[in-house]
Design an enzyme around this catalytic site. Sequence first.
Site, PDB file in Angstrom:
ATOM      1  N   ASP A  65       0.887  -1.166   0.000  1.00 26.71           N
ATOM      2  CA  ASP A  65       0.000   0.000   0.000  1.00 26.71           C
ATOM      3  C   ASP A  65       0.923   1.213   0.000  1.00 26.71           C
ATOM      4  OD1 ASP A  65      -1.609   2.150   0.601  1.00 26.71           O
ATOM      5  OD2 ASP A  65      -2.715   1.129   2.197  1.00 26.71           O
ATOM      6  N   VAL A  66       0.902   1.991  -1.083  1.00 24.14           N
ATOM      7  CA  VAL A  66       1.863   3.095  -1.216  1.00 24.14           C
ATOM      8  C   VAL A  66       1.647   4.195  -0.181  1.00 24.14           C
ATOM      9  CG1 VAL A  66       2.327   2.728  -3.671  1.00 24.14           C
ATOM     10  CG2 VAL A  66       0.485   4.307  -2.977  1.00 24.14           C
ATOM     11  N   ASN A  92       2.391   5.701  -9.926  1.00 24.03           N
ATOM     12  CA  ASN A  92       1.134   5.688 -10.684  1.00 24.03           C
ATOM     13  C   ASN A  92      -0.105   5.435  -9.829  1.00 24.03           C
ATOM     14  OD1 ASN A  92      -0.666   4.975 -13.130  1.00 24.03           O
ATOM     15  ND2 ASN A  92      -0.640   3.098 -11.913  1.00 24.03           N
ATOM     16  N   TYR A 165      -9.903  14.358  -5.028  1.00 23.97           N
ATOM     17  CA  TYR A 165      -9.092  13.912  -6.168  1.00 23.97           C
ATOM     18  C   TYR A 165      -8.383  15.090  -6.830  1.00 23.97           C
ATOM     19  CZ  TYR A 165      -7.901  11.395 -10.469  1.00 23.97           C
ATOM     20  OH  TYR A 165      -7.229  10.824 -11.520  1.00 23.97           O
ATOM     21  N   LYS A 169      -4.287  15.834  -7.161  1.00 29.51           N
ATOM     22  CA  LYS A 169      -3.549  15.980  -8.420  1.00 29.51           C
ATOM     23  C   LYS A 169      -2.938  17.377  -8.535  1.00 29.51           C
ATOM     24  CE  LYS A 169      -4.277  11.778  -9.850  1.00 29.51           C
ATOM     25  NZ  LYS A 169      -3.161  10.806  -9.940  1.00 29.51           N
TER      26      LYS A 169
HETATM   27  C1  BGC Z   1      -9.938  10.529 -13.931  1.00 31.64           C
HETATM   28  C2  BGC Z   1     -10.989   9.999 -14.874  1.00 31.64           C
HETATM   29  C3  BGC Z   1     -11.550  11.108 -15.738  1.00 31.64           C
HETATM   30  C4  BGC Z   1     -10.458  11.915 -16.367  1.00 31.64           C
HETATM   31  C5  BGC Z   1     -10.978  13.101 -17.157  1.00 31.64           C
HETATM   32  C6  BGC Z   1      -8.924  11.297 -14.704  1.00 31.64           C
HETATM   33  O1  BGC Z   1      -7.939  11.787 -13.844  1.00 31.64           O
HETATM   34  O2  BGC Z   1      -9.341   9.449 -13.229  1.00 31.64           O
HETATM   35  O3  BGC Z   1     -12.013   9.376 -14.134  1.00 31.64           O
HETATM   36  O4  BGC Z   1     -12.384  10.580 -16.759  1.00 31.64           O
HETATM   37  O5  BGC Z   1      -9.562  12.364 -15.384  1.00 31.64           O
HETATM   38  O6  BGC Z   1     -11.956  13.816 -16.450  1.00 31.64           O
END
Ligand code: BGC
Length: 266
Positions: A65-66, A92, A165, A169
């Site tokens: 598990d990273v 990744n 998310y 990122k």
């Molecule tokens: C997500 C996807 C999404 C894409 C574009 C990615 O980072 O994991 O679920 O479709 O971005 O929105």
Amino acid sequence: MECRLDGQVAVVTGASSGLGRAVALLYGQSGAAVVVNYHRDAEGAAEVVRQIGQAGGRALAVQADVAEEAAVEALFDAAARHFGGIDILVANSGLQQDAPVAKMTLEQWRRVIDVNLTGQFLCARAAIRRFRAQGRRPGAAPSLGKILCMSSVHEVIPWAGRVNYAASKGGVALLMRSLAQEVAAEGIRVNAIAPGAIRTPINAENTEGEAGEKLLSLIPYGRIGTPEDVARAALFLASDMADYVVGATLFVDGGMTLYPAFRDNG
Ligand code: BGC
């Protein structure tokens, strides 16, 4: 010059499926020995190892598990023990736990940040320590080592209902560039790939059927990407063809970040 990785060792996290799997397979075909890291999908990882072996390459599946410091250390220990060193990390592993912000639990927030951002920090730190400790490997590339961070178009495109998310990122973007700035002088190249909509298990729901059609309106190039599209970019960035590429994010998104809504004058 070709995009080859002969004699090099690559650790690919989250390589039992999706983008990691495609990167591991292509690296294997391109001459690298590949450590196929997985979290839960032992069978998927074993299948990737089998396919690399069948194509004449070398690979090893290692569970970790990273998001866990000790597990990441053990992953890199296993890689170095088995293959004698490490030349490439592809950080990744990533996941989504979507929820509108008012409903998002602290657990959902933390897990996504832990895997997508802290996991990349832990893996990059472990790789950099190894690169330094092992020094230039005989016959190795001009660089001391290479790190690829898997980002997303959502390092720049805000994403309602997925603040965990998008924040992870966005964090990866500056983690990558700050790392690149810090270690470039030692000959370590750090770069990122920012995929757009790619057909992988993480987003099967959004890329198939009607949802898939709707998604196409966001992609100027007119098709949803494949894991192989991303793997080819990962091969280029890790190879000596990209030896002067440092601290860059390569968007592999069919133009998704080009504000397609403005095609008809906004
Ligand atoms: C997500 C996807 C999404 C894409 C574009 C990615 O980072 O994991 O679920 O479709 O971005 O929105």
